[in-house]
Design a protein around this motif. Structure first.
Motif, PDB file in Angstrom:
ATOM      1  N   PHE A 174       0.836  -1.196   0.000  1.00 22.73           N
ATOM      2  CA  PHE A 174       0.000   0.000   0.000  1.00 22.73           C
ATOM      3  C   PHE A 174       0.872   1.249   0.000  1.00 22.73           C
ATOM      4  CE2 PHE A 174       0.840  -0.727   4.493  1.00 22.73           C
ATOM      5  CZ  PHE A 174       1.060   0.556   4.987  1.00 22.73           C
ATOM      6  N   LEU A 175       0.383   2.312  -0.627  1.00 21.51           N
ATOM      7  CA  LEU A 175       1.118   3.563  -0.685  1.00 21.51           C
ATOM      8  C   LEU A 175       0.767   4.485   0.481  1.00 21.51           C
ATOM      9  CD1 LEU A 175       0.911   4.304  -4.515  1.00 21.51           C
ATOM     10  CD2 LEU A 175       2.744   3.193  -3.228  1.00 21.51           C
ATOM     11  N   SER A 176      -0.444   4.373   0.963  1.00 26.68           N
ATOM     12  CA  SER A 176      -0.845   5.150   2.130  1.00 26.68           C
ATOM     13  C   SER A 176      -2.066   4.485   2.761  1.00 26.68           C
ATOM     14  CB  SER A 176      -1.165   6.600   1.741  1.00 26.68           C
ATOM     15  OG  SER A 176      -2.268   6.635   0.845  1.00 26.68           O
ATOM     16  N   GLU A 177      -2.311   4.833   4.001  1.00 26.42           N
ATOM     17  CA  GLU A 177      -3.427   4.224   4.722  1.00 26.42           C
ATOM     18  C   GLU A 177      -3.962   5.225   5.734  1.00 26.42           C
ATOM     19  OE1 GLU A 177      -4.364   0.202   7.388  1.00 26.42           O
ATOM     20  OE2 GLU A 177      -2.305   0.846   7.022  1.00 26.42           O
ATOM     21  N   PHE A 178      -5.278   5.382   5.766  1.00 21.24           N
ATOM     22  CA  PHE A 178      -5.916   6.271   6.737  1.00 21.24           C
ATOM     23  C   PHE A 178      -6.316   5.438   7.948  1.00 21.24           C
ATOM     24  CE2 PHE A 178      -9.628   8.797   8.279  1.00 21.24           C
ATOM     25  CZ  PHE A 178      -8.922   9.955   8.591  1.00 21.24           C
ATOM     26  N   VAL A 179      -5.679   5.681   9.086  1.00 22.16           N
ATOM     27  CA  VAL A 179      -5.911   4.893  10.293  1.00 22.16           C
ATOM     28  C   VAL A 179      -6.938   5.614  11.158  1.00 22.16           C
ATOM     29  CG1 VAL A 179      -4.855   3.894  12.347  1.00 22.16           C
ATOM     30  CG2 VAL A 179      -3.565   3.998  10.197  1.00 22.16           C
ATOM     31  N   THR A 180      -8.043   4.945  11.450  1.00 18.37           N
ATOM     32  CA  THR A 180      -9.128   5.590  12.201  1.00 18.37           C
ATOM     33  C   THR A 180      -9.123   5.254  13.692  1.00 18.37           C
ATOM     34  OG1 THR A 180     -10.617   3.758  11.665  1.00 18.37           O
ATOM     35  CG2 THR A 180     -10.624   5.660  10.189  1.00 18.37           C
ATOM     36  N   ASN A 181      -8.246   4.317  14.122  1.00 17.77           N
ATOM     37  CA  ASN A 181      -8.110   4.021  15.548  1.00 17.77           C
ATOM     38  C   ASN A 181      -9.436   3.704  16.244  1.00 17.77           C
ATOM     39  OD1 ASN A 181      -5.279   4.298  15.677  1.00 17.77           O
ATOM     40  ND2 ASN A 181      -5.468   6.525  15.774  1.00 17.77           N
ATOM     41  N   HIS A 182     -10.011   2.564  15.903  1.00 21.76           N
ATOM     42  CA  HIS A 182     -11.192   1.995  16.583  1.00 21.76           C
ATOM     43  C   HIS A 182     -12.458   2.833  16.421  1.00 21.76           C
ATOM     44  CE1 HIS A 182      -8.222  -0.653  18.264  1.00 21.76           C
ATOM     45  NE2 HIS A 182      -7.628   0.343  18.891  1.00 21.76           N
ATOM     46  N   THR A 223     -16.177  18.488   5.256  1.00 22.06           N
ATOM     47  CA  THR A 223     -16.385  17.411   4.286  1.00 22.06           C
ATOM     48  C   THR A 223     -15.081  16.961   3.636  1.00 22.06           C
ATOM     49  OG1 THR A 223     -16.870  19.048   2.546  1.00 22.06           O
ATOM     50  CG2 THR A 223     -18.741  18.110   3.747  1.00 22.06           C
ATOM     51  N   ARG A 224     -14.057  17.767   3.646  1.00 21.19           N
ATOM     52  CA  ARG A 224     -12.824  17.367   2.958  1.00 21.19           C
ATOM     53  C   ARG A 224     -11.829  16.656   3.869  1.00 21.19           C
ATOM     54  NH1 ARG A 224     -11.006  23.430   2.556  1.00 21.19           N
ATOM     55  NH2 ARG A 224      -9.809  23.674   4.474  1.00 21.19           N
ATOM     56  N   SER A 225     -12.150  16.520   5.142  1.00 23.52           N
ATOM     57  CA  SER A 225     -11.148  16.040   6.097  1.00 23.52           C
ATOM     58  C   SER A 225     -11.359  14.614   6.581  1.00 23.52           C
ATOM     59  CB  SER A 225     -11.127  16.977   7.311  1.00 23.52           C
ATOM     60  OG  SER A 225     -12.395  17.026   7.922  1.00 23.52           O
ATOM     61  N   GLN A 226     -12.303  13.882   5.967  1.00 25.27           N
ATOM     62  CA  GLN A 226     -12.574  12.496   6.384  1.00 25.27           C
ATOM     63  C   GLN A 226     -12.754  12.394   7.904  1.00 25.27           C
ATOM     64  OE1 GLN A 226      -9.279  10.372   4.088  1.00 25.27           O
ATOM     65  NE2 GLN A 226     -11.019   9.031   3.757  1.00 25.27           N
ATOM     66  N   MET A 227     -13.656  13.161   8.404  1.00 26.44           N
ATOM     67  CA  MET A 227     -13.886  13.164   9.845  1.00 26.44           C
ATOM     68  C   MET A 227     -14.429  11.819  10.312  1.00 26.44           C
ATOM     69  SD  MET A 227     -15.371  16.910  10.749  1.00 26.44           S
ATOM     70  CE  MET A 227     -14.998  16.559  12.462  1.00 26.44           C
ATOM     71  N   THR A 228     -14.030  11.439  11.500  1.00 23.98           N
ATOM     72  CA  THR A 228     -14.530  10.194  12.084  1.00 23.98           C
ATOM     73  C   THR A 228     -15.714  10.499  12.990  1.00 23.98           C
ATOM     74  OG1 THR A 228     -13.112  10.299  14.046  1.00 23.98           O
ATOM     75  CG2 THR A 228     -12.193   9.259  12.062  1.00 23.98           C
ATOM     76  N   GLU A 229     -16.459   9.464  13.310  1.00 26.52           N
ATOM     77  CA  GLU A 229     -17.599   9.625  14.212  1.00 26.52           C
ATOM     78  C   GLU A 229     -17.139  10.105  15.585  1.00 26.52           C
ATOM     79  OE1 GLU A 229     -19.885   6.053  14.257  1.00 26.52           O
ATOM     80  OE2 GLU A 229     -20.538   6.266  12.171  1.00 26.52           O
ATOM     81  N   GLN A 230     -15.991   9.612  16.030  1.00 23.87           N
ATOM     82  CA  GLN A 230     -15.459  10.037  17.326  1.00 23.87           C
ATOM     83  C   GLN A 230     -15.139  11.537  17.316  1.00 23.87           C
ATOM     84  OE1 GLN A 230     -11.394   8.770  18.623  1.00 23.87           O
ATOM     85  NE2 GLN A 230     -12.518   7.753  20.274  1.00 23.87           N
ATOM     86  N   GLU A 231     -14.562  12.013  16.207  1.00 23.64           N
ATOM     87  CA  GLU A 231     -14.251  13.444  16.105  1.00 23.64           C
ATOM     88  C   GLU A 231     -15.518  14.294  16.100  1.00 23.64           C
ATOM     89  OE1 GLU A 231     -10.021  13.142  13.647  1.00 23.64           O
ATOM     90  OE2 GLU A 231     -11.935  13.120  12.565  1.00 23.64           O
ATOM     91  N   LEU A 232     -16.560  13.824  15.396  1.00 27.93           N
ATOM     92  CA  LEU A 232     -17.824  14.550  15.397  1.00 27.93           C
ATOM     93  C   LEU A 232     -18.413  14.632  16.808  1.00 27.93           C
ATOM     94  CD1 LEU A 232     -19.782  13.431  12.192  1.00 27.93           C
ATOM     95  CD2 LEU A 232     -18.726  15.642  12.658  1.00 27.93           C
TER      96      LEU A 232
END
Length: 241
Positions: A167-175, A219-228
């Protein structure tokens, strides 16, 4: 069908530590077969084994040859690494292009190898003449010399990327999960409802631009449910204040 992995051929390596570190670099990159041509020091010495850092199996299985010709005799395609221009008519690749070339040949069942020269002088012209092509690693022209194990790691890593396509990159959302657009839009609406007394919101000439900028932020920042949920909590706290 892939039937082999390239081997690493070290021609007249001088230091046992460099052989050990080259073995370590090989294992990092999934390359297991090491061939040595007239090494000056024992590849199973304490210095070599210590420098290999849990790659002793490569050193124990390494084969020693009396000449470069013998070391590559069973190979069908060999790339010689050199930092110097050679007066020879050969295809010259950089490390990633050379790795891709060998990867394609491996997939066709061709036996391949990367060849490296001694630490002090690099490969001799007669050794280079035995190779099919050259790998030249473009570096700072004022200081382009690499340690032997560094060169093995650099070429090996390019091979690993080309052959395994990691993989070239990966977005880690941490649970947690990336919030759906619906949830992001509900959050934006929640903020908009708090802006009824804000001057720019009441000004119809500025309101549209304000809302577009607000939505773009979230909308451009791939927000997670935890961040919301965190932002909801902050807004509610500020409301209470």
């Amino acid at each position: 069908m892939v039937t082999n992995i390239p081997c690493i051929v070290l021609v007249e390596p001088q230091l046992a530590e460099n052989i050990g570190m080259a073995a370590r670099a090989m294992k990092n990159c999934g390359i297991k077969e090491l061939r040595l041509v007239n090494p000056r020091e024992d590849c199973l010495s304490e210095k070599a084994l210590s420098a290999s850092s849990n790659s002793e199996d490569i050193l124990h299985n390494a084969k020693v040859y009396a000449s470069t010709k013998e070391a590559i005799a069973d190979l069908q395609y060999v790339l010689a690494t050199t930092a110097r221009h050679r007066d020879q008519t050969k295809m010259v690749y950089n490390a990633d292009a050379g790795a891709m070339e060998i990867s394609e040949k491996l997939r066709s069942g061709v036996k391949c190898g990367f060849m490296f020269g001694p630490e002090r002088t690099g490969l001799r012209n007669e050794d280079v003449s035995l190779a099919d092509a050259i790998i030249n690693i473009p570096l700072n022209p004022e200081h382009c010399s690499l340690n032997l194990s560094q060169a093995v790691l650099l070429v090996g890593y390019e091979f690993f990327k080309a052959f395994n396509k990691p993989f070239l990159s990966e977005f880690v959302t941490n649970h947690t999960a990336i919030a759906s657009k619906e949830k992001v839009m509900l959050f934006c609406t929640h903020i908009e409802n708090k802006l009824s007394d804000f001057a720019n919101y009441k000004d119809e000439n500025k309101k549209e631009k304000l809302l577009i900028n607000l939505r773009n932020i979230f909308t451009r920042s791939q927000m997670t449910e935890q961040e919301l949920n965190t932002l909801y909590g902050i807004i509610n706290y500020l409301d209470e204040k």
